[in-house]
Design a protein around this motif. Structure first.
Motif, PDB file in Angstrom:
ATOM      1  N   GLN A  31      27.329  42.202  -4.892  1.00  0.00           N
ATOM      2  CA  GLN A  31      26.571  41.708  -6.034  1.00  0.00           C
ATOM      3  C   GLN A  31      27.338  41.892  -7.338  1.00  0.00           C
ATOM      4  N   GLU A  32      28.042  43.012  -7.487  1.00  0.00           N
ATOM      5  CA  GLU A  32      28.864  43.213  -8.684  1.00  0.00           C
ATOM      6  C   GLU A  32      29.967  42.167  -8.761  1.00  0.00           C
ATOM      7  N   HIS A  33      30.584  41.880  -7.632  1.00  0.00           N
ATOM      8  CA  HIS A  33      31.642  40.861  -7.598  1.00  0.00           C
ATOM      9  C   HIS A  33      31.074  39.490  -7.966  1.00  0.00           C
ATOM     10  N   ALA A  34      29.934  39.146  -7.367  1.00  0.00           N
ATOM     11  CA  ALA A  34      29.307  37.856  -7.667  1.00  0.00           C
ATOM     12  C   ALA A  34      28.906  37.774  -9.137  1.00  0.00           C
ATOM     13  N   LEU A  35      28.396  38.859  -9.683  1.00  0.00           N
ATOM     14  CA  LEU A  35      28.008  38.884 -11.089  1.00  0.00           C
ATOM     15  C   LEU A  35      29.216  38.685 -11.996  1.00  0.00           C
ATOM     16  N   ASN A  36      30.326  39.307 -11.671  1.00  0.00           N
ATOM     17  CA  ASN A  36      31.554  39.119 -12.459  1.00  0.00           C
ATOM     18  C   ASN A  36      32.037  37.676 -12.391  1.00  0.00           C
ATOM     19  N   GLU A  37      31.964  37.069 -11.198  1.00  0.00           N
ATOM     20  CA  GLU A  37      32.375  35.665 -11.071  1.00  0.00           C
ATOM     21  C   GLU A  37      31.464  34.757 -11.895  1.00  0.00           C
ATOM     22  N   LEU A  38      30.169  35.002 -11.852  1.00  0.00           N
ATOM     23  CA  LEU A  38      29.232  34.198 -12.637  1.00  0.00           C
ATOM     24  C   LEU A  38      29.464  34.383 -14.128  1.00  0.00           C
ATOM     25  N   SER A  39      29.739  35.602 -14.528  1.00  0.00           N
ATOM     26  CA  SER A  39      30.007  35.872 -15.936  1.00  0.00           C
ATOM     27  C   SER A  39      31.259  35.135 -16.403  1.00  0.00           C
ATOM     28  N   ASP A  40      32.298  35.157 -15.577  1.00  0.00           N
ATOM     29  CA  ASP A  40      33.534  34.433 -15.912  1.00  0.00           C
ATOM     30  C   ASP A  40      33.288  32.929 -15.983  1.00  0.00           C
ATOM     31  N   ALA A  41      32.501  32.404 -15.044  1.00  0.00           N
ATOM     32  CA  ALA A  41      32.203  30.973 -15.042  1.00  0.00           C
ATOM     33  C   ALA A  41      31.392  30.592 -16.278  1.00  0.00           C
ATOM     34  N   LEU A  42      30.457  31.436 -16.673  1.00  0.00           N
ATOM     35  CA  LEU A  42      29.658  31.158 -17.864  1.00  0.00           C
ATOM     36  C   LEU A  42      30.531  31.176 -19.116  1.00  0.00           C
ATOM     37  N   ALA A  43      31.428  32.141 -19.205  1.00  0.00           N
ATOM     38  CA  ALA A  43      32.329  32.204 -20.358  1.00  0.00           C
ATOM     39  C   ALA A  43      33.218  30.957 -20.416  1.00  0.00           C
ATOM     40  N   ALA A  44      33.717  30.511 -19.265  1.00  0.00           N
ATOM     41  CA  ALA A  44      34.556  29.306 -19.232  1.00  0.00           C
ATOM     42  C   ALA A  44      33.748  28.074 -19.636  1.00  0.00           C
ATOM     43  N   ALA A  45      32.502  27.994 -19.182  1.00  0.00           N
ATOM     44  CA  ALA A  45      31.654  26.855 -19.539  1.00  0.00           C
ATOM     45  C   ALA A  45      31.365  26.845 -21.036  1.00  0.00           C
ATOM     46  N   ARG A  46      31.153  28.008 -21.617  1.00  0.00           N
ATOM     47  CA  ARG A  46      30.911  28.086 -23.064  1.00  0.00           C
ATOM     48  C   ARG A  46      32.153  27.676 -23.844  1.00  0.00           C
ATOM     49  N   ASP A  47      33.320  28.097 -23.380  1.00  0.00           N
ATOM     50  CA  ASP A  47      34.570  27.690 -24.036  1.00  0.00           C
ATOM     51  C   ASP A  47      34.751  26.174 -23.963  1.00  0.00           C
ATOM     52  N   GLU A  48      34.483  25.603 -22.785  1.00  0.00           N
ATOM     53  CA  GLU A  48      34.618  24.163 -22.618  1.00  0.00           C
ATOM     54  C   GLU A  48      33.621  23.425 -23.506  1.00  0.00           C
ATOM     55  N   GLU A  49      32.407  23.928 -23.601  1.00  0.00           N
ATOM     56  CA  GLU A  49      31.394  23.308 -24.454  1.00  0.00           C
ATOM     57  C   GLU A  49      31.830  23.336 -25.911  1.00  0.00           C
ATOM     58  N   ALA A  50      32.420  24.439 -26.343  1.00  0.00           N
ATOM     59  CA  ALA A  50      32.892  24.539 -27.721  1.00  0.00           C
ATOM     60  C   ALA A  50      34.030  23.544 -27.985  1.00  0.00           C
ATOM     61  N   ARG A  51      34.951  23.418 -27.025  1.00  0.00           N
ATOM     62  CA  ARG A  51      36.043  22.444 -27.171  1.00  0.00           C
ATOM     63  C   ARG A  51      35.493  21.018 -27.224  1.00  0.00           C
ATOM     64  N   ASN A  52      34.539  20.726 -26.347  1.00  0.00           N
ATOM     65  CA  ASN A  52      33.948  19.383 -26.331  1.00  0.00           C
ATOM     66  C   ASN A  52      33.206  19.087 -27.628  1.00  0.00           C
TER      67      ASN A  52
END
Length: 88
Positions: A31-52
């Motif tokens: 669960q900790e591993h999955a949470l870290n992956e989700l957190s990284d994916a959310l951060a990447a999505a926010r970065d992409e949204e800001a660029r867009n």
């Protein structure tokens, strides 16, 4: 009082508890591993949204400038005022 580990029932219960503890630790690690992956994916999505959003803002500003240039300049149908095409 619990039976001692060297008695038949005590050893089995202790082994069961250890197995359950190991399983719970494994689940927590997963669960900790999955949470870290989700957190990284959310951060990447926010970065992409800001660029867009920035690209959209720039495109809208360029469109406003083009509209302003077209509306303020005289529109002529004289091809001699046009620059030559890029292939010349």
């Amino acid at each position: 009082m619990d039976p001692a580990p060297n008695e038949p029932d005590g050893g089995a219960m202790q082994g069961d508890h250890e197995q359950r503890l190991t399983e719970l630790e494994s689940r927590i690690a997963f669960q900790e591993h999955a949470l870290n992956e989700l957190s990284d994916a959310l951060a990447a999505a926010r970065d992409e949204e800001a660029r867009n959003a920035l690209l959209l803002h720039r495109a809208l500003e360029e469109l406003r400038q083009l509209r302003l240039a077209l509306s303020s300049g005289p529109v002529t149908g004289d091809p001699s005022n046009e620059p030559p095409p890029p292939h010349y």
